[in-house]
Enzyme design. Structure first.
Site, PDB file in Angstrom:
ATOM      1  N   SER A 143       0.853  -1.191   0.000  1.00 17.14           N
ATOM      2  CA  SER A 143       0.000   0.000   0.000  1.00 17.14           C
ATOM      3  C   SER A 143       0.883   1.234   0.000  1.00 17.14           C
ATOM      4  O   SER A 143       2.080   1.159   0.310  1.00 17.14           O
ATOM      5  CB  SER A 143      -0.885  -0.017   1.255  1.00 17.14           C
ATOM      6  OG  SER A 143      -1.516   1.226   1.479  1.00 17.14           O
ATOM      7  N   TYR A 156      -4.355  -0.892   9.757  1.00 15.54           N
ATOM      8  CA  TYR A 156      -4.078  -1.071   8.329  1.00 15.54           C
ATOM      9  C   TYR A 156      -2.653  -0.607   8.014  1.00 15.54           C
ATOM     10  O   TYR A 156      -1.909  -1.294   7.303  1.00 15.54           O
ATOM     11  CB  TYR A 156      -5.100  -0.281   7.502  1.00 15.54           C
ATOM     12  CG  TYR A 156      -5.000  -0.518   6.012  1.00 15.54           C
ATOM     13  CD1 TYR A 156      -5.625  -1.623   5.431  1.00 15.54           C
ATOM     14  CD2 TYR A 156      -4.294   0.352   5.188  1.00 15.54           C
ATOM     15  CE1 TYR A 156      -5.543  -1.844   4.055  1.00 15.54           C
ATOM     16  CE2 TYR A 156      -4.211   0.135   3.821  1.00 15.54           C
ATOM     17  CZ  TYR A 156      -4.833  -0.963   3.259  1.00 15.54           C
ATOM     18  OH  TYR A 156      -4.736  -1.182   1.908  1.00 15.54           O
TER      19      TYR A 156
END
Length: 251
Positions: A143, A156
């Site tokens: 990410s 996350y």
């Protein structure tokens, strides 16, 4: 000359393959010639149908990766149904949003278990098979938050930072054994996971202002990177995190 991007005869496991990034990567690999084991909590019927329409073998492997319980079965079922395993794409993931002062232990554990713990143990299960056969490609989905902190997504961010480190560690251990371990770091891609950001007018505008490409990415934008890392063209690429971000990190 042999096409180094040709995946004909290869078998790929793709987790979270029913929609979005997972579906796009599965279909890109199928277009390049790979047969697909489409893994997901929700049966990836559309993905399998589209892969078969391309002339590939494709099978649904149902698994809830919020725990490690189905991990070995995913590998075993792929081998049983498709006869081999050459590529693993760890795409399945979840996100929880809240201010860090309010973030719950339940939301922390849910994200870490799915996004990091299950990823490691699926790498382990597939890696054992790939090491034994002397070759394999593992692609983890990282990410922008592998590189940055973000806001309101502490678990996350921790999980995707962990994916970056795990990718490098496994590359260090397995490169000499014929197994390539790399990651793709998507930028801001228009999927269900980012629907909240897209719907927030101010946040959406601030995101677009920073992307040199001046648009949200489409899940299909990740297909070429996945085919490259899954192919013999990337045989000397190890432990790399490939950003597909419209220039976000360059800004």
């Amino acid at each position: 000359m042999t096409n180094p991007f040709d995946l004909t005869g290869k078998v790929a496991i793709v987790t979270g393959a029913n929609t979005g990034i997972g579906q796009a990567i599965a279909l890109a690999l199928a277009t390049a010639g790979a047969d697909i084991a489409a893994v997901g909590r929700t049966p990836a019927e559309e993905t399998v149908a589209k892969a078969r329409a391309l002339g590939r073998r494709a099978e649904i492997v149902s698994a809830d990766l919020s725990t490690t319980e189905p991990v070995q079965r995913v590998v075993d079922e792929t081998l049983e149904k498709l006869g081999r395993l050459d590529i693993l794409v760890n795409n399945a993931g979840i996100i929880r949003r809240a201010d860090s002062v309010d973030f719950t232990e339940e939301d922390w554990d849910a994200v870490i278990d799915t996004n990091l713990k299950s990823v490691f143990f699926l790498c382990q299960a597939a890696g054992r098979h790939m090491i034994a056969q002397g070759h394999g490609k593992i692609i983890n989905i990282a990410s922008m938050l592998t590189f940055q902190g973000g806001i309101r997504v502490p678990s996350y961010t921790a999980s995707k930072s962990g994916i970056g480190g795990l990718t490098k560690l496994l590359a260090n251990e397995w490169a000499s054994k014929g197994v390539n371990v790399n990651a793709i770091a998507p930028g801001y891609i228009a999927t269900n996971n980012t629907a909240t950001l897209q719907a927030d007018e101010n946040r959406n505008r601030s995101i677009l202002e920073r992307i040199p490409a001046a648009r949200w990415g489409d899940a299909s934008d990740l297909g070429g990177a996945a085919v490259f890392l899954a192919s013999s063209a990337a045989d000397y690429v190890q432990g790399h995190i490939l950003a597909v971000d419209g220039g976000w990190l360059a800004r």
